[in-house]
Design a protein around this motif. Structure first.
Motif, PDB file in Angstrom:
ATOM      1  N   GLY A   1      67.152  80.893  71.550  1.00  0.00           N
ATOM      2  CA  GLY A   1      66.518  79.486  71.742  1.00  0.00           C
ATOM      3  C   GLY A   1      66.016  79.185  70.596  1.00  0.00           C
ATOM      4  N   PHE A   2      65.582  78.108  70.876  1.00  0.00           N
ATOM      5  CA  PHE A   2      65.888  76.538  69.951  1.00  0.00           C
ATOM      6  C   PHE A   2      64.141  76.746  69.861  1.00  0.00           C
ATOM      7  CE2 PHE A   2      69.262  76.699  72.826  1.00  0.00           C
ATOM      8  CZ  PHE A   2      69.968  76.716  71.608  1.00  0.00           C
ATOM      9  N   VAL A   3      64.354  76.606  67.905  1.00  0.00           N
ATOM     10  CA  VAL A   3      62.556  76.855  67.677  1.00  0.00           C
ATOM     11  C   VAL A   3      62.714  75.604  66.447  1.00  0.00           C
ATOM     12  CG1 VAL A   3      60.620  77.679  66.197  1.00  0.00           C
ATOM     13  CG2 VAL A   3      62.494  79.142  67.603  1.00  0.00           C
ATOM     14  N   ASP A   4      61.876  74.384  66.679  1.00  0.00           N
ATOM     15  CA  ASP A   4      61.199  73.681  65.836  1.00  0.00           C
ATOM     16  C   ASP A   4      60.535  73.652  64.709  1.00  0.00           C
ATOM     17  OD1 ASP A   4      59.423  72.493  66.436  1.00  0.00           O
ATOM     18  OD2 ASP A   4      59.500  71.346  67.952  1.00  0.00           O
ATOM     19  N   ASP A   5      60.697  72.467  63.656  1.00  0.00           N
ATOM     20  CA  ASP A   5      59.766  72.869  62.584  1.00  0.00           C
ATOM     21  C   ASP A   5      58.285  72.971  62.590  1.00  0.00           C
ATOM     22  OD1 ASP A   5      61.533  72.524  61.019  1.00  0.00           O
ATOM     23  OD2 ASP A   5      61.340  69.999  60.803  1.00  0.00           O
ATOM     24  N   GLU A   6      57.381  73.068  64.269  1.00  0.00           N
ATOM     25  CA  GLU A   6      55.763  73.288  64.343  1.00  0.00           C
ATOM     26  C   GLU A   6      56.136  74.402  65.076  1.00  0.00           C
ATOM     27  OE1 GLU A   6      54.460  70.619  63.162  1.00  0.00           O
ATOM     28  OE2 GLU A   6      56.017  70.164  62.790  1.00  0.00           O
ATOM     29  N   GLY A   7      57.305  75.061  65.195  1.00  0.00           N
ATOM     30  CA  GLY A   7      57.103  76.344  65.807  1.00  0.00           C
ATOM     31  C   GLY A   7      57.559  76.383  67.368  1.00  0.00           C
ATOM     32  N   ASP A   8      57.091  75.346  67.910  1.00  0.00           N
ATOM     33  CA  ASP A   8      57.511  74.910  69.150  1.00  0.00           C
ATOM     34  C   ASP A   8      58.999  74.779  69.488  1.00  0.00           C
ATOM     35  OD1 ASP A   8      55.254  74.272  70.303  1.00  0.00           O
ATOM     36  OD2 ASP A   8      55.548  71.935  69.338  1.00  0.00           O
ATOM     37  N   ARG A   9      59.797  75.558  71.034  1.00  0.00           N
ATOM     38  CA  ARG A   9      60.324  76.383  71.445  1.00  0.00           C
ATOM     39  C   ARG A   9      60.681  76.307  72.657  1.00  0.00           C
ATOM     40  NH1 ARG A   9      58.738  82.308  74.005  1.00  0.00           N
ATOM     41  NH2 ARG A   9      56.554  81.675  74.417  1.00  0.00           N
ATOM     42  N   ALA A  10      62.554  76.229  73.228  1.00  0.00           N
ATOM     43  CA  ALA A  10      62.960  76.160  74.141  1.00  0.00           C
ATOM     44  C   ALA A  10      63.777  77.060  74.279  1.00  0.00           C
ATOM     45  CB  ALA A  10      63.986  74.631  74.464  1.00  0.00           C
ATOM     46  N   LEU A  11      63.649  78.093  75.358  1.00  0.00           N
ATOM     47  CA  LEU A  11      64.704  79.496  75.849  1.00  0.00           C
ATOM     48  C   LEU A  11      65.632  79.256  76.839  1.00  0.00           C
ATOM     49  CD1 LEU A  11      61.428  81.536  75.409  1.00  0.00           C
ATOM     50  CD2 LEU A  11      63.321  80.999  73.588  1.00  0.00           C
TER      51      LEU A  11
END
Length: 321
Positions: free
Chosen positions: A105-115
């Motif tokens: 999982g990759f979570v950015d500074d806005e809390g959005d994600r890619a899994l």
């Protein structure tokens, strides 16, 4: 810590993939031909069904989960996490070969994600590995998605469930993309459909447009159609907007989301499910169950994984306000 392996009647049993979420905080989520950088990384036990079941346990309900893990460090982490959260582990299945499932999982500074999912042994569950005596005393069976063949085992299990067990189903995009025909056996047995707006429209919108011979169909119209097709309660999660729900008892509501400082939206829908099913188990109104679900989700997204998931005491304090 309590190791809970005894045969016991439980409130809810989950049936879904068990994964270790290897979460990376990143400056931004890279698109095609883009680069980003990793700021930190943590390993957190996860899986949609597990998140919901652990959440319910923290809210004081007795829970268990059907899932498969490998004989590796990730499997040990999952089992330890379930036990520490007082989830009964008597329905865990252990594989001698293969690896425990994981999600990058990759979570950015806005809390959005890619899994990115590596299912491992999750997709090797066979009907003969499930102890029917353990599961047929629960009140709710909660289904979530698998990547591969364990989907077929979920369908096989439906015929073995006692009629008085409610089936709660959160299909997720993995199952929605299978389409109505493939999901029909589960949907026909489903009592509580927990789904987000995008998934609901993708699964049902064109079907009901054709039935009604119209160019557009509203969210409410789709949900009512689903009720007419036999599902008792339809709950449509709309992210930061809130949740719309309707049931065949004539209850209908829209509940706005609570404002929250977002750190990680991973598992927000699962956390909502915990709060909502807590409400259903306590025979609360549809609206009250949705309020609890939204509040639980608003708390859970304030940290990574399940770190910020509220306790029963915190929920009781909120309900007393």
């Amino acid at each position: 810590m309590k190791i809970l392996n005894n045969d016991i009647d439980v409130d809810v049993i989950g049936f879904g993939a068990l994964n270790v979420d290897k979460l990376h905080t990143v400056g931004s989520i890279a698109g095609k031909d883009e680069e980003s950088f990793i700021k930190s990384q943590t390993d957190t036990p996860g899986g949609s069904a597990a998140n919901t079941i652990i959440g319910l346990s923290r809210l004081g309900k007795k829970t268990s989960i059907i899932g498969k893990i490998g004989e590796d460090s990730d499997g040990d982490l999952i089992e330890l996490n379930l036990a520490m959260n007082e989830v009964y582990t008597n329905n865990l299945i252990y594989s001698d070969n293969g690896n425990t499932g994981k999600v990058m999982g990759f979570v950015d500074d806005e809390g959005d994600r890619a899994l990115y999912v590596d299912p491992g042994v999750n997709d090797e569950i066979k009907m003969g590995e499930i102890n029917l005596m353990n599961i047929n005393t629960c009140k709710i069976m909660h289904y979530t998605s698998f990547v591969g063949d364990s989907f077929k085992t979920q369908i096989e299990l439906l015929e073995k469930l006692n009629d008085d067990i409610k089936l709660s189903f959160d299909p997720g995009m993995l199952y929605v993309e299978k389409g109505l025909n493939e999901l029909a056996p589960i949907l026909e047995r489903t009592d509580i459909l927990l789904i987000n707006e995008t998934e609901l429209r993708l699964l049902y919108e064109d079907y009901y447009k054709a039935i009604d011979n119209v160019e557009e169909v509203s969210l409410k119209e789709i949900a009512v159609h689903v009720l007419d097709d036999g599902i008792e309660t339809v709950v449509v999660k709309q992210g930061s907007k809130g949740v719309y729900a309707v049931n065949n008892d004539g209850e209908e509501c829209f509940v706005e989301a609570f404002k929250s400082d977002v750190v990680d939206t991973t598992g927000a829908g699962d956390s909502f499910n915990s709060g909502f099913l807590f409400g259903m188990l306590n025979d609360y109104s549809l609206e009250k169950a949705c309020i609890i679900g939204n509040w639980v989700a608003s708390k859970s997204i304030q940290d990574y994984g399940m770190n910020a998931f509220p306790s029963l005491n915190q929920l009781e304090e909120f309900m007393d306000e």
